[in-house]
Enzyme design. Structure first.
Site, PDB file in Angstrom:
ATOM      1  N   SER A  41      -9.119  -1.379 -25.388  1.00  0.00           N
ATOM      2  CA  SER A  41      -9.582  -2.083 -24.475  1.00  0.00           C
ATOM      3  C   SER A  41      -9.282  -1.618 -23.216  1.00  0.00           C
ATOM      4  CB  SER A  41      -9.322  -3.503 -24.553  1.00  0.00           C
ATOM      5  OG  SER A  41     -10.332  -4.395 -24.033  1.00  0.00           O
ATOM      6  N   ASP A 157     -13.980  -5.116 -29.683  1.00  0.00           N
ATOM      7  CA  ASP A 157     -12.635  -4.971 -29.048  1.00  0.00           C
ATOM      8  C   ASP A 157     -11.610  -4.563 -29.825  1.00  0.00           C
ATOM      9  OD1 ASP A 157     -10.287  -5.463 -27.594  1.00  0.00           O
ATOM     10  OD2 ASP A 157     -11.520  -6.417 -25.934  1.00  0.00           O
TER      11      ASP A 157
END
Length: 273
Positions: A41, A157
């Site tokens: 991320s 993610d």
């Protein structure tokens, strides 16, 4: 110095991930060599830039400059089929900063980033193809960003499965791993929220709720992910919200402080004078 490759694992955490920049500053200043990087991320964003050969000063200046812009300028709304934001503006911005739509083979350091297959829940480690596209997949907070289709998979993610990618570095061949975690424990978050702040707090908007939902249960998983790390750096950023990118300078400072505290142990372990 002991022989072996040093890996740096940069965890996810949205705005708190800007603390990674401060960590890089200290590692550079103290001449701690990094041979490979893995990121999840926001850690993938910083890690990609560093792997491309951008030094911490460059990354810091870019981050502070961007934090001063309106968040809306990075948003390209999508019809909410799989997410509210298409993320193409962010991908293009990363490409501009990093030097174009470069491939992993163009990077100066071995680099990999983590995403999650939303259908199977599997970890997907990306280490080939377009770097901006890979990072775009890694930052795709569910329901906020649209999913990324890649090689027949729909990706979101990476923090859902591997918030601090120490295991990725192990598979890449790292002998000594420095892990950076910026996801605070829920109890720390409560401790840093004053009664006055709680009384005056506004009802959170849907973006804030979705971001917080992603990180609330991630701390315990992050602890498990870091069990095999040789050094763990945890900047004190519990008081900074996941979407508080306007606190980038402060996040960087906390990264510097946390990294500096670990330098004696790192040098001792690596036998660096």
């Amino acid at each position: 110095m002991t022989k072996g490759k040093i890996g740096l694992a940069l965890g996810g955490g949205a705005a708190r991930g800007m603390a990674h920049i401060g960590v890089l500053e200290i590692l550079e200043r103290e001449k701690i060599p990094i041979d490979m990087v893995a990121g999840t991320s926001s850690g993938a964003v910083v890690g990609a830039l560093y792997a491309q050969g951008k030094d911490s000063d460059f990354i810091k200046n870019q981050a502070i400059k961007l934090s001063q812009r309106k968040l809306a300028s990075f948003i390209d709304p999508s019809l909410p089929r799989s997410g509210f934001i298409r993320g193409e503006k962010i991908k293009d911005l990363l490409a501009t900063i990093i030097g174009g739509n470069i491939k992993f083979t163009d990077l100066k350091l071995p680099f990999a980033c983590v995403a999650t297959d939303i259908e199977t829940g599997e970890e997907v480690v990306i280490s080939h193809g377009s770097v901006p596209e890979a990072v775009r997949a890694s930052i795709s907070i569910p329901a906020i960003f649209t999913v990324v289709e890649r090689e027949g998979r729909y990706l979101v993610d990476g923090g859902l499965v591997n918030p601090v990618p120490v295991s990725v570095l192990q598979r890449m061949g790292a002998d000594f791993i420095i892990a950076v975690n910026v996801i605070p424990d829920v109890t720390d978050r409560i401790h840093h929220t004053s009664e006055e702040a709680l009384k005056t707090a506004r009802e959170p908007n849907i973006i804030h709720i979705l971001m917080q939902s992603t990180f609330i249960g991630t701390y315990a998983l992050a602890r498990v992910c870091m069990e095999s790390a040789d050094i763990i750096i945890e900047p004190q950023v519990a008081h900074i919200g996941a979407g508080d990118f306007h606190h980038t300078p402060e996040c960087i400072q906390h990264g510097e402080q946390a990294a500096q505290e670990t330098i004696p142990e790192i040098k001792k372990r690596l036998k660096i004078r």
